[in-house]
Design a protein around this motif. Structure first.
Motif, PDB file in Angstrom:
ATOM      1  N   SER A   7       0.809  -1.220   0.000  1.00  0.00           N
ATOM      2  CA  SER A   7       0.000   0.000   0.000  1.00  0.00           C
ATOM      3  C   SER A   7       0.841   1.268   0.000  1.00  0.00           C
ATOM      4  N   THR A   8       2.064   1.195   0.479  1.00  0.00           N
ATOM      5  CA  THR A   8       2.929   2.377   0.488  1.00  0.00           C
ATOM      6  C   THR A   8       4.072   2.259  -0.531  1.00  0.00           C
ATOM      7  N   ALA A   9       4.023   1.244  -1.356  1.00  0.00           N
ATOM      8  CA  ALA A   9       5.078   1.051  -2.361  1.00  0.00           C
ATOM      9  C   ALA A   9       5.071   2.207  -3.357  1.00  0.00           C
ATOM     10  N   VAL A  10       6.242   2.578  -3.811  1.00  0.00           N
ATOM     11  CA  VAL A  10       6.384   3.605  -4.845  1.00  0.00           C
ATOM     12  C   VAL A  10       6.547   2.879  -6.176  1.00  0.00           C
ATOM     13  N   TRP A  11       5.528   2.984  -7.015  1.00  0.00           N
ATOM     14  CA  TRP A  11       5.505   2.276  -8.288  1.00  0.00           C
ATOM     15  C   TRP A  11       6.083   3.149  -9.392  1.00  0.00           C
ATOM     16  N   ARG A  12       6.840   2.526 -10.264  1.00  0.00           N
ATOM     17  CA  ARG A  12       7.458   3.210 -11.394  1.00  0.00           C
ATOM     18  C   ARG A  12       7.063   2.484 -12.671  1.00  0.00           C
ATOM     19  N   LYS A  13       6.547   3.224 -13.642  1.00  0.00           N
ATOM     20  CA  LYS A  13       6.131   2.625 -14.908  1.00  0.00           C
ATOM     21  C   LYS A  13       7.356   2.355 -15.767  1.00  0.00           C
ATOM     22  N   SER A  14       7.338   1.229 -16.424  1.00  0.00           N
ATOM     23  CA  SER A  14       8.433   0.853 -17.319  1.00  0.00           C
ATOM     24  C   SER A  14       8.573   1.850 -18.453  1.00  0.00           C
ATOM     25  N   ALA A  23       0.677  -2.494 -23.400  1.00  0.00           N
ATOM     26  CA  ALA A  23       1.425  -3.311 -22.442  1.00  0.00           C
ATOM     27  C   ALA A  23       2.109  -2.413 -21.415  1.00  0.00           C
ATOM     28  N   CYS A  24       1.487  -2.223 -20.268  1.00  0.00           N
ATOM     29  CA  CYS A  24       2.018  -1.335 -19.237  1.00  0.00           C
ATOM     30  C   CYS A  24       2.407  -2.139 -18.002  1.00  0.00           C
ATOM     31  N   VAL A  25       3.652  -2.004 -17.629  1.00  0.00           N
ATOM     32  CA  VAL A  25       4.176  -2.705 -16.464  1.00  0.00           C
ATOM     33  C   VAL A  25       4.744  -1.681 -15.500  1.00  0.00           C
ATOM     34  N   GLU A  26       4.500  -1.891 -14.208  1.00  0.00           N
ATOM     35  CA  GLU A  26       5.069  -1.038 -13.180  1.00  0.00           C
ATOM     36  C   GLU A  26       5.859  -1.906 -12.214  1.00  0.00           C
ATOM     37  N   VAL A  27       6.907  -1.334 -11.646  1.00  0.00           N
ATOM     38  CA  VAL A  27       7.717  -2.045 -10.663  1.00  0.00           C
ATOM     39  C   VAL A  27       7.854  -1.190  -9.407  1.00  0.00           C
ATOM     40  N   ALA A  28       7.998  -1.867  -8.288  1.00  0.00           N
ATOM     41  CA  ALA A  28       8.283  -1.198  -7.014  1.00  0.00           C
ATOM     42  C   ALA A  28       9.448  -1.937  -6.376  1.00  0.00           C
ATOM     43  N   ASP A  38       0.535  -4.976 -13.370  1.00  0.00           N
ATOM     44  CA  ASP A  38      -0.064  -4.410 -14.582  1.00  0.00           C
ATOM     45  C   ASP A  38      -0.624  -3.042 -14.203  1.00  0.00           C
ATOM     46  N   SER A  39      -0.129  -1.976 -14.811  1.00  0.00           N
ATOM     47  CA  SER A  39      -0.571  -0.633 -14.427  1.00  0.00           C
ATOM     48  C   SER A  39      -2.026  -0.359 -14.779  1.00  0.00           C
TER      49      SER A  39
END
Length: 71
Positions: A7-14, A23-28, A38-39
């Protein structure tokens, strides 16, 4: 591996994701692990990888890209 609270993760889009809803991927980066989601469906869950698994995934992706297999 225990499921962390994302819930507090900072997500970054590829940088490879397209901006047209494709095709949207996000990583934390969580320190001990990397979460991937999947964003377009952020509440649909995430894949949790150990850092070593993430490094292996990225190395394989880079090798395929260098060989012209990912375009």
């Amino acid at each position: 591996m225990n499921s962390p609270d994302l819930s507090t993760a900072v997500w970054r889009k590829s940088s490879r994701s397209d901006n047209n809803g494709g095709a949207c991927v996000e990583v934390a980066f969580l320190g001990h692990a990397v979460a991937v989601r999947d964003s377009k469906n952020p509440d649909g869950g995430a894949i949790l990888l150990k850092c070593s698994q993430w490094r292996t995934f990225i190395a394989g992706f880079r090798a395929d890209t260098a060989a012209g297999r990912n375009r």
